[in-house]
Every structure is written in C-alpha cells, then in structure tokens.
Scaffold this motif. Structure first.
Motif, PDB file in Angstrom:
ATOM      1  N   ILE A  72       0.837  -1.198   0.000  1.00  0.00           N
ATOM      2  CA  ILE A  72       0.000   0.000   0.000  1.00  0.00           C
ATOM      3  C   ILE A  72       0.876   1.253   0.000  1.00  0.00           C
ATOM      4  O   ILE A  72       0.672   2.180  -0.796  1.00  0.00           O
ATOM      5  N   GLU A  73       1.869   1.290   0.886  1.00  0.00           N
ATOM      6  CA  GLU A  73       2.773   2.439   0.944  1.00  0.00           C
ATOM      7  C   GLU A  73       3.499   2.617  -0.389  1.00  0.00           C
ATOM      8  O   GLU A  73       3.607   3.745  -0.910  1.00  0.00           O
ATOM      9  N   SER A  74       3.987   1.521  -0.940  1.00  0.00           N
ATOM     10  CA  SER A  74       4.736   1.588  -2.195  1.00  0.00           C
ATOM     11  C   SER A  74       3.858   2.014  -3.357  1.00  0.00           C
ATOM     12  O   SER A  74       4.289   2.775  -4.236  1.00  0.00           O
ATOM     13  N   ILE A  77       3.411   5.785  -3.296  1.00  0.00           N
ATOM     14  CA  ILE A  77       4.625   6.462  -3.758  1.00  0.00           C
ATOM     15  C   ILE A  77       4.752   6.356  -5.271  1.00  0.00           C
ATOM     16  O   ILE A  77       4.992   7.349  -5.968  1.00  0.00           O
ATOM     17  N   SER A  78       4.578   5.148  -5.792  1.00  0.00           N
ATOM     18  CA  SER A  78       4.796   4.906  -7.219  1.00  0.00           C
ATOM     19  C   SER A  78       3.765   5.617  -8.093  1.00  0.00           C
ATOM     20  O   SER A  78       4.106   6.157  -9.148  1.00  0.00           O
ATOM     21  N   ILE A  79       2.513   5.635  -7.662  1.00  0.00           N
ATOM     22  CA  ILE A  79       1.503   6.273  -8.495  1.00  0.00           C
ATOM     23  C   ILE A  79       1.730   7.781  -8.554  1.00  0.00           C
ATOM     24  O   ILE A  79       1.485   8.427  -9.588  1.00  0.00           O
ATOM     25  N   SER A  80       2.249   8.350  -7.471  1.00  0.00           N
ATOM     26  CA  SER A  80       2.583   9.776  -7.474  1.00  0.00           C
ATOM     27  C   SER A  80       3.706  10.074  -8.459  1.00  0.00           C
ATOM     28  O   SER A  80       3.634  11.034  -9.239  1.00  0.00           O
ATOM     29  N   PHE A 101     -11.985  -2.533   2.657  1.00  0.00           N
ATOM     30  CA  PHE A 101     -10.619  -2.013   2.821  1.00  0.00           C
ATOM     31  C   PHE A 101      -9.976  -1.777   1.464  1.00  0.00           C
ATOM     32  O   PHE A 101      -9.388  -0.724   1.208  1.00  0.00           O
ATOM     33  N   ARG A 102     -10.077  -2.761   0.571  1.00  0.00           N
ATOM     34  CA  ARG A 102      -9.498  -2.619  -0.773  1.00  0.00           C
ATOM     35  C   ARG A 102     -10.267  -1.571  -1.589  1.00  0.00           C
ATOM     36  O   ARG A 102      -9.670  -0.840  -2.378  1.00  0.00           O
ATOM     37  N   LEU A 103     -11.571  -1.510  -1.399  1.00  0.00           N
ATOM     38  CA  LEU A 103     -12.365  -0.520  -2.121  1.00  0.00           C
ATOM     39  C   LEU A 103     -11.932   0.893  -1.733  1.00  0.00           C
ATOM     40  O   LEU A 103     -11.759   1.763  -2.597  1.00  0.00           O
ATOM     41  N   LYS A 104     -11.722   1.119  -0.445  1.00  0.00           N
ATOM     42  CA  LYS A 104     -11.250   2.423   0.027  1.00  0.00           C
ATOM     43  C   LYS A 104      -9.866   2.738  -0.555  1.00  0.00           C
ATOM     44  O   LYS A 104      -9.593   3.875  -0.974  1.00  0.00           O
ATOM     45  N   LEU A 105      -8.997   1.739  -0.617  1.00  0.00           N
ATOM     46  CA  LEU A 105      -7.667   1.940  -1.182  1.00  0.00           C
ATOM     47  C   LEU A 105      -7.762   2.307  -2.661  1.00  0.00           C
ATOM     48  O   LEU A 105      -7.034   3.200  -3.130  1.00  0.00           O
ATOM     49  N   ALA A 106      -8.648   1.654  -3.393  1.00  0.00           N
ATOM     50  CA  ALA A 106      -8.812   1.972  -4.816  1.00  0.00           C
ATOM     51  C   ALA A 106      -9.203   3.435  -4.990  1.00  0.00           C
ATOM     52  O   ALA A 106      -8.663   4.141  -5.856  1.00  0.00           O
ATOM     53  N   TYR A 107     -10.124   3.918  -4.156  1.00  0.00           N
ATOM     54  CA  TYR A 107     -10.525   5.329  -4.235  1.00  0.00           C
ATOM     55  C   TYR A 107      -9.343   6.254  -3.927  1.00  0.00           C
ATOM     56  O   TYR A 107      -9.165   7.289  -4.576  1.00  0.00           O
ATOM     57  N   GLU A 108      -8.531   5.892  -2.953  1.00  0.00           N
ATOM     58  CA  GLU A 108      -7.379   6.722  -2.596  1.00  0.00           C
ATOM     59  C   GLU A 108      -6.383   6.799  -3.748  1.00  0.00           C
ATOM     60  O   GLU A 108      -5.825   7.861  -4.034  1.00  0.00           O
ATOM     61  N   LEU A 109      -6.161   5.695  -4.425  1.00  0.00           N
ATOM     62  CA  LEU A 109      -5.217   5.672  -5.535  1.00  0.00           C
ATOM     63  C   LEU A 109      -5.738   6.440  -6.745  1.00  0.00           C
ATOM     64  O   LEU A 109      -4.959   6.940  -7.563  1.00  0.00           O
ATOM     65  N   LEU A 110      -7.047   6.554  -6.851  1.00  0.00           N
ATOM     66  CA  LEU A 110      -7.656   7.212  -8.005  1.00  0.00           C
ATOM     67  C   LEU A 110      -8.019   8.671  -7.755  1.00  0.00           C
ATOM     68  O   LEU A 110      -8.496   9.347  -8.662  1.00  0.00           O
TER      69      LEU A 110
END
Length: 265
Positions: A72-74, A77-80, A101-110
């Motif tokens: 998650i941390e990586s 960083i990488s998407i930024s 949990f994964r759904l929330k992470l997907a929103y954060e990455l997008l």
C-alpha cells in the motif's frame, strides 16, 4: 473507430520496463507474461526503492490482490511518481467487491487524476461505481452486460479505459463500449489468469495507448486461452500451454482473431 483487425496487428517489439507492484500468488506468472509480451518486468515493492524504479519504467501496474501494508505504501509512492512523469498506470482492482478495505484503497489511488486503465471483473467495477462491496457473481447475460456498462459509466472519468472482464469483456473508451468475446472457461480454473491479463495490458500500454492496440492485446490473450484449452488435458498442462499460446500470438499478430462489437453509450 479504426478497425483493430487491420491497424494493430503488430508486435510490441520493445524492451519496455514494466514496474509491477502485485501479490506473491501471481507474481512469477505476471513477470513471465511481461517477458512473453516483449517487455522487461521488475516487481519491486519496497517503499525505499519504488520511486527510483518507477521513474525508469515505461508503465506502472498496481494490483490490489492479497494486499499488504508495505505494498500500500509503495503503491502510493509509485503512483505519485508515475503521474508526475506521465507514465501510464494500470490499476487492477482485485477484490474490491469483497473487501471495503481494498475498495477504500482503490478510491485513494484514483483520487488525484485519471489514469490510463482500470481493470476489474463485473462485480469489482460495480462495487467501484456504487461504493459498496458485494459478492455478486459474474453473469454475462445481455441484461447484465448493459447494467454493468451503466455502472462503468459512473467511473468513466477516472481512466482513459475501463475494462470489466467476464464471459464477455467490456472495454469503455470515450463514448463507446466495446464487447469483446473470446477466452475459455479453463482460464478460471487456475489462479492468476486475471492478473496475467493485467500484465498483458500493461505491456501493451507501455508501447501504444491507442484503443486499437488495447483491443488487440486483450484479444491476443483471449485467443491464447482458447488455443491453450484445445491443447491441454488439465489445469497443469493448460497453464503451460497458455504461455506457449500467448507467445505464438504475440509473434504472429496477424493470426489474432478479434471479435469486437461496438456500442455507443
């Protein structure tokens, strides 16, 4: 749309570096798929090195399967880095239909800006659109295709391409949905075939981000699944034959049979 059967029958012909942050269940198969597609894989996931690795990559693949705190941390960083350097990003939203949990992470990455391609199965795309995790199964009836397209339109502005995989795959780009047929049910009998498709598509967008190239690469993988099913007697031989078949179609792009129906949306 330009006919993908005429303009995209070409090999990737490059050694693009594909940075994959993915899970251990499919990591080796995904790396070998990238190699089969004429690119070079690197599967780095340590937070101290991913910024440097991503900076030198031609595409970034993020896969949410079997997620961990380190990945998650990586990923963040990488998407930024990829956004700053205009490196194409593919996000495979594995498991968001089963895990809030994964759904929330997907929103954060997008959340910052659109990416190149979002990939998931029907249920995962419906969850991404609705904001609700669901264990709804994949049903590719005519009615289900159109209801899934309706859900996909809600997240259309998050990526250049939105791909929902199932018995028939749905690829949304701009104002059209493309229904792509192919593959074989044996592809669901071994683990990681969906993740492997992500590796195929990441290799493709590193070289050519056009609609035609994306459809051709997806069809290449589906054709490989069909041929592997004919040449195998069980899941073990199918897995081996899938790699061999993908290599054949990659090296013989004019042999790829593209079955694509375009629908205006």
């Amino acid at each position: 749309m330009t006919d993908p059967n005429t303009n995209s029958q070409k090999k990737i012909n490059s050694r693009h570096l594909i940075h994959c942050i993915t899970h251990p269940i499919a990591i080796a198969d995904m790396a070998n798929i990238v190699l089969t597609m004429g690119c070079s894989p690197i599967m780095a996931e340590h937070p101290e090195e991913v910024a440097q690795i991503t900076s030198g990559a031609s595409a970034l693949l993020l896969n949410l399967g079997n997620i961990s705190d380190t990945r998650i941390e990586s990923m963040k960083i990488s998407i930024s880095i990829a956004r700053k350097r205009n490196i194409p990003i593919l996000l495979d939203i594995v498991g968001v239909s089963a895990s809030t949990f994964r759904l929330k992470l997907a929103y954060e990455l997008l959340e910052d800006s659109p990416i190149c391609l979002i990939k998931g199965n029907y249920s995962e795309l419906i969850s991404l659109a609705s904001g609700k995790s669901t264990t709804k199964g994949v049903d590719t009836s005519h009615r289900e295709i159109h209801s899934t397209i309706k859900s996909m339109l809600k997240v259309k502005n998050r990526a250049n391409f939105i791909l929902a995989t199932g018995e028939k795959d749905i690829l949304i780009h701009e104002d059209n949905a493309h229904i792509i047929s192919g593959g074989d049910k044996k592809m669901s009998q071994i683990t990681g075939t969906g993740c492997m498709l992500g590796a195929v598509l990441a290799s493709s967008i590193a070289n050519d981000k056009s609609l035609e190239a994306t459809i051709h690469s997806l069809s290449t993988y589906l054709n490989a699944g069909e041929q592997a099913a004919k040449n195998s007697i069980g899941p073990g031989s199918f897995r081996v034959s899938l790699f061999d078949s993908l290599s054949f179609f990659y090296n013989n792009p004019k042999e790829v049979d593209i079955r694509c129906e375009k629908i205006s949306i």
